[in-house]
Design an enzyme around this catalytic site. Structure first.
Site, mmCIF file in Angstrom:
data_model
loop_
_atom_site.group_PDB
_atom_site.id
_atom_site.type_symbol
_atom_site.label_atom_id
_atom_site.label_comp_id
_atom_site.label_asym_id
_atom_site.label_seq_id
_atom_site.Cartn_x
_atom_site.Cartn_y
_atom_site.Cartn_z
ATOM 1 N N GLU A 147 56.620 52.863 52.010
ATOM 2 C CA GLU A 147 55.871 51.612 52.169
ATOM 3 C C GLU A 147 56.786 50.385 52.190
ATOM 4 O O GLU A 147 56.350 49.257 51.960
ATOM 5 C CB GLU A 147 54.852 51.466 51.035
ATOM 6 C CG GLU A 147 53.767 52.516 51.017
ATOM 7 C CD GLU A 147 52.791 52.413 52.195
ATOM 8 O OE1 GLU A 147 53.071 51.637 53.134
ATOM 9 O OE2 GLU A 147 51.773 53.116 52.181
ATOM 10 N N TYR A 206 46.595 27.432 31.415
ATOM 11 C CA TYR A 206 46.380 28.595 30.561
ATOM 12 C C TYR A 206 47.700 29.094 29.963
ATOM 13 O O TYR A 206 48.751 29.053 30.583
ATOM 14 C CB TYR A 206 45.747 29.728 31.378
ATOM 15 C CG TYR A 206 45.505 30.995 30.599
ATOM 16 C CD1 TYR A 206 44.404 31.113 29.773
ATOM 17 C CD2 TYR A 206 46.378 32.069 30.692
ATOM 18 C CE1 TYR A 206 44.175 32.279 29.039
ATOM 19 C CE2 TYR A 206 46.167 33.225 29.980
ATOM 20 C CZ TYR A 206 45.055 33.319 29.160
ATOM 21 O OH TYR A 206 44.846 34.473 28.451
ATOM 22 N N HIS A 266 42.886 53.121 50.867
ATOM 23 C CA HIS A 266 44.285 53.293 50.496
ATOM 24 C C HIS A 266 44.567 52.863 49.064
ATOM 25 O O HIS A 266 44.953 53.691 48.246
ATOM 26 C CB HIS A 266 45.157 52.500 51.483
ATOM 27 C CG HIS A 266 46.626 52.746 51.345
ATOM 28 N ND1 HIS A 266 47.513 52.587 52.386
ATOM 29 C CD2 HIS A 266 47.386 53.115 50.284
ATOM 30 C CE1 HIS A 266 48.738 52.868 51.976
ATOM 31 N NE2 HIS A 266 48.691 53.181 50.698
ATOM 32 N N TYR A 309 35.399 35.457 37.056
ATOM 33 C CA TYR A 309 36.199 34.267 37.334
ATOM 34 C C TYR A 309 37.695 34.544 37.454
ATOM 35 O O TYR A 309 38.445 33.735 38.005
ATOM 36 C CB TYR A 309 35.955 33.198 36.278
ATOM 37 C CG TYR A 309 36.375 33.553 34.872
ATOM 38 C CD1 TYR A 309 37.699 33.496 34.460
ATOM 39 C CD2 TYR A 309 35.416 33.932 33.926
ATOM 40 C CE1 TYR A 309 38.083 33.814 33.180
ATOM 41 C CE2 TYR A 309 35.782 34.256 32.623
ATOM 42 C CZ TYR A 309 37.121 34.188 32.260
ATOM 43 O OH TYR A 309 37.489 34.503 30.978
ATOM 44 N N HIS A 346 47.358 53.219 43.988
ATOM 45 C CA HIS A 346 46.182 53.888 44.555
ATOM 46 C C HIS A 346 45.062 53.906 43.516
ATOM 47 O O HIS A 346 44.370 54.920 43.355
ATOM 48 C CB HIS A 346 46.531 55.306 44.993
ATOM 49 C CG HIS A 346 47.489 55.375 46.134
ATOM 50 N ND1 HIS A 346 47.967 56.569 46.629
ATOM 51 C CD2 HIS A 346 48.059 54.399 46.889
ATOM 52 C CE1 HIS A 346 48.799 56.325 47.640
ATOM 53 N NE2 HIS A 346 48.868 55.019 47.806
ATOM 54 N N HIS A 377 52.361 48.249 44.220
ATOM 55 C CA HIS A 377 51.368 48.907 45.084
ATOM 56 C C HIS A 377 50.859 50.154 44.376
ATOM 57 O O HIS A 377 51.659 50.976 43.914
ATOM 58 C CB HIS A 377 51.995 49.280 46.427
ATOM 59 C CG HIS A 377 51.185 50.259 47.230
ATOM 60 N ND1 HIS A 377 49.852 50.067 47.527
ATOM 61 C CD2 HIS A 377 51.537 51.449 47.787
ATOM 62 C CE1 HIS A 377 49.413 51.088 48.248
ATOM 63 N NE2 HIS A 377 50.418 51.949 48.412
#
Length: 252
Positions: A113, A248, A193, A152, A133, A131
């Site tokens: 990838e 925050y 994916h 939110y 799955h 990344h």
């Protein structure tokens, strides 16, 4: 990029060199001078990358060798190698490419990838990419073109999370679909994916992935109740949250 995109979730400031991997992975900047300093920074970045990759397995976001992680140190991108279980990775397995995809460190083949990871680095200020799955997020990608605004914390990803249309894994087509879905966002779903998120640190990228998976699970749970329709937030409500998220966390 807006402040809320960079500062929400677990992001705690810009890169500060290397952070130790103590059950969570940090991030490293590429601002070292000597060749020895660069190699030390890369070694620490690799340690943090491996810790993050292993965490995706421990937390159930991937199975086996699926998913991948990368971190940028200067103009070098360290990536998980293709098809190697994360618990077997050692310091000697460090794998890296330049921003054009040419391998500059290691002998193991980089993740398949790689086009997605490099596209993120070329088009954003990302320093880390995760990344996965993840099950609930992948399930949502089968059902809708965009994750409904059920919480939110979508503001931490820049707004409603889009689904990138399906394309074969490892292709430039998939990378381009992802790029469009990531416009003004720090994460998206990949149809049939999984997920991809990025951040200023490995911690931040990972936490955005975990947050996305949690929101997907929340929507699937609420939507499964017979005879009830989940209440969704408005864009205005999300905008107010994004403004609040700018302050925050702890100062400094």
């Amino acid at each position: 990029m807006t402040d809320e995109q960079r500062g929400a979730g677990a992001g705690r400031g810009a890169m500060e060199g290397a952070q130790e991997a103590r059950g969570r992975a940090g991030e490293v900047s590429g601002g070292t001078g000597s060749a020895e300093g660069v190699r030390e920074a890369e070694a620490r970045a690799w340690e943090a990358l491996v810790a993050t990759a292993r965490r995706t397995v421990t937390d159930g976001l991937v199975v086996g060798t699926s998913g991948n992680v990368s971190v940028r140190v200067g103009d070098t991108v360290l990536v998980t190698p293709s098809g190697v279980p994360y618990d077997r990775l050692t310091p000697d397995d460090l794998t890296a490419v330049d921003l054009d995809g040419r391998q500059v460190r290691g002998t193991l083949v980089p993740t398949s990838e790689l086009p997605m990871h490099l596209t993120v680095y070329r088009h954003t200020d990302a320093r880390a990419v995760v990344h996965t799955h993840a099950v609930h997020a992948t399930a949502v990608s089968l059902l809708v073109p965009e994750l409904p605004l059920v919480h939110y914390m979508a503001a931490a990803l820049g707004g409603p999370v889009r689904v990138a249309p399906y394309a074969t894994y490892g292709t430039e087509e998939l990378a381009e679909n992802m790029r469009r879905a990531l416009a003004d966002r720090t994460g998206c779903l990949l149809q049939n994916h999984g997920t991809i998120t990025y951040g200023a640190t490995l911690d931040q990228a990972y936490d955005r992935t975990a947050q996305l998976e949690w929101m997907c699970r929340l929507w699937l749970t609420a939507a499964s109740v017979p005879g009830r329709t989940p209440h969704l937030l408005t864009e205005e409500q999300l905008t107010r949250t994004a403004e609040k998220l700018r302050g925050y966390g702890q100062p400094g």
